[in-house]
Design a protein around this motif. Sequence first.
Motif, PDB file in Angstrom:
ATOM      1  N   PRO A 174       6.306  -1.673  18.369  1.00 46.97           N
ATOM      2  CA  PRO A 174       6.164  -0.231  18.630  1.00 46.97           C
ATOM      3  C   PRO A 174       7.507   0.417  18.918  1.00 46.97           C
ATOM      4  CG  PRO A 174       5.548  -1.485  20.574  1.00 46.97           C
ATOM      5  CD  PRO A 174       5.802  -2.489  19.482  1.00 46.97           C
ATOM      6  N   ASP A 176       7.735   3.570  20.734  1.00 50.93           N
ATOM      7  CA  ASP A 176       7.799   4.333  21.984  1.00 50.93           C
ATOM      8  C   ASP A 176       7.972   3.410  23.189  1.00 50.93           C
ATOM      9  OD1 ASP A 176       4.548   4.503  23.178  1.00 50.93           O
ATOM     10  OD2 ASP A 176       5.005   3.684  21.206  1.00 50.93           O
ATOM     11  N   ALA A 179       4.803   1.798  25.115  1.00 54.00           N
ATOM     12  CA  ALA A 179       4.148   0.729  24.357  1.00 54.00           C
ATOM     13  C   ALA A 179       5.038  -0.501  24.284  1.00 54.00           C
ATOM     14  CB  ALA A 179       3.801   1.224  22.955  1.00 54.00           C
ATOM     15  N   ASP A 483      -3.172   5.674  19.095  1.00 54.76           N
ATOM     16  CA  ASP A 483      -1.710   5.599  19.002  1.00 54.76           C
ATOM     17  C   ASP A 483      -1.234   5.365  17.574  1.00 54.76           C
ATOM     18  OD1 ASP A 483      -1.410   6.039  21.724  1.00 54.76           O
ATOM     19  OD2 ASP A 483      -1.531   3.912  22.210  1.00 54.76           O
ATOM     20  N   GLY A 485       0.488   7.332  14.630  1.00 54.15           N
ATOM     21  CA  GLY A 485       1.244   8.564  14.484  1.00 54.15           C
ATOM     22  C   GLY A 485       0.637   9.541  13.491  1.00 54.15           C
ATOM     23  N   ARG A 510       3.055  13.227  21.376  1.00 56.18           N
ATOM     24  CA  ARG A 510       2.667  11.809  21.376  1.00 56.18           C
ATOM     25  C   ARG A 510       2.903  11.189  20.000  1.00 56.18           C
ATOM     26  NH1 ARG A 510       3.210   7.190  23.266  1.00 56.18           N
ATOM     27  NH2 ARG A 510       1.535   5.710  22.835  1.00 56.18           N
ATOM     28  N   VAL A 514       5.282   7.896  19.118  1.00 58.14           N
ATOM     29  CA  VAL A 514       4.836   6.713  18.380  1.00 58.14           C
ATOM     30  C   VAL A 514       5.698   6.482  17.152  1.00 58.14           C
ATOM     31  CG1 VAL A 514       2.914   5.754  17.046  1.00 58.14           C
ATOM     32  CG2 VAL A 514       2.469   6.891  19.220  1.00 58.14           C
ATOM     33  N   GLU A 515       6.064   7.561  16.456  1.00 59.12           N
ATOM     34  CA  GLU A 515       6.891   7.448  15.256  1.00 59.12           C
ATOM     35  C   GLU A 515       8.102   8.378  15.380  1.00 59.12           C
ATOM     36  OE1 GLU A 515       5.211   7.352  11.360  1.00 59.12           O
ATOM     37  OE2 GLU A 515       3.230   6.793  12.100  1.00 59.12           O
TER      38      GLU A 515
END
Length: 546
Positions: A174, A176, A179, A483, A485, A510, A514-515
């Motif tokens: 991941p 982020d 995570a 989660d 993206g 968010r 994530v991405e």
Amino acid sequence: MDARRAIGFWGVCLVAAGWLVGLSAVCAAAESKTGESTAPQDDTQRIQRLINQLGDKEYGVRQRAQEELARFGFTAFEALSEAANHSDFEIASRARYLLRLIRSQWVGEKDPPEAQKLLEGYELLGVNERAWRIGRLVRLPRFGGIPVVCRLIRFEKSETLAAHAALEILYYEPSDREAWAKLASALRENLGGSQRRPAQWLLTYVALRENPSDVLEKWSKLVAEEQQLLRSSPERSVRGAAAMLTYLLAEGYARAGQQDKAEETAAQARQLGGSVEPGVVRARLQIAMALRRRGLDSWAEAEYRQVAEKGAIVDRVAAFVYLSEMLHDRGQSLRAAEARREGFQSLRNLAPALREQVHESLLLYGIDAADVAARMHYFEACHWQQQGDRAKQRQLLNQAIQANPAEIDTLIALAKLPDQTEAEREKTQRLIDKAVLMLRRDIEEDPEDANAYNQAAWLMGNTQKDLDEALRLAKKANELSPDNGAYLDTLAHVYFAKGDLENAIRYQERAVEVEPHSAQLVRALKAFRAAAEERGKDRAATRAEK
């Protein structure tokens, strides 16, 4: 989120299965190694005493020792592995029996239901099926399968499969911080103390991510060992492992501010395992996707082009398709169209019978052959939109929709075209209605297909068609695949379409977490924030007038 990007992600998951073709032979040739015991000292001593009792002259003592060792389960695994080669035949035979027994009970009471289902009958499965299930375990929501995968890394009898499991974690690491912290903690907790090669990759990589300058030397040694293994005993090295670990070394140099060293090491990674053997080529495709997810776009592009050069027709087309999506995300729409054209020409030059076979094979990569041409024209249309040439944009969008009347982003672009005639608007609306109907049918046929919910929500949310339903569908996609993206981005866009800027910004933030390397997601977040700021100014002006 561009609807095809979501499909591309799932395509990679399927590519992993294709990459495993031939892994059975590799596993058969590889030697399995055990790590050091991580049982508490008292347990370690107790286990050793029980192992000695397996050779006791009294049958009852032997049997009770065997039963107690079975209750220890994986805690006793490494000591039993050593005892399996004991000079005392009775100890060795009972230790082997216990090893088989323990391995048949991979499922733990605390494992999530999805993981338990994937582990059903694990020991009875073929190597490729085991590897596919490992990939599924890695990608379970909220890292629910990571403790199970760590168990397999430590105790799977095939070190090649254990190495595959470690690579899967590295591929889908991941971005982020929250995570990553959760994953790093799980890896340390479940692999700590193991000296098995794949476990050492992950434990050292955790340290490398957190403090690259201090750990680069140790990681470099692991990389050198894997490179040497590839040269001396390629049958023991998992396809793509040496190259991926070398790229991670290059990334470590970049994080430490040594950019020249990073580029030099990345060039070295591209030279590793340059075979045209299909399994190797598909491993390189997975590496390219992993590099893209990390934001290492130039390295990813070089890998995509290498796959296109060396791979069979299916791999070549897939490489150009994935490359085109990456270039489009960067805003390089004309280059994206050119990459698609390379794939399109490869398909067009095939004999009709072979072309049909290739079209079917592309579905394993999450690629609909009709979209190869459709999105080629769509990307060209995006380029001319950027240049302000509405006539060329309209012409190319019409060519795209002729290639595939259900291409979602083309439908959205057509719906947003200014200065349309009434007939043009009605035609576009009919196509949108038909596409929505098809997606609803997909959902009915497979209510657990998150991507179908996402695509329907994306199309409806961006064409102002039943926004309440679009919101429900987008929420369902995020429920099925948290989660993600692409799905978070869709949910944010639907909220934006409904005028709920607070939630639009919340979910887009968010999605970017994530991405973080997706330019499209970042651009959307800026647009949502700008809209919120403008709304705030308008409200302030209205209050001032009153």
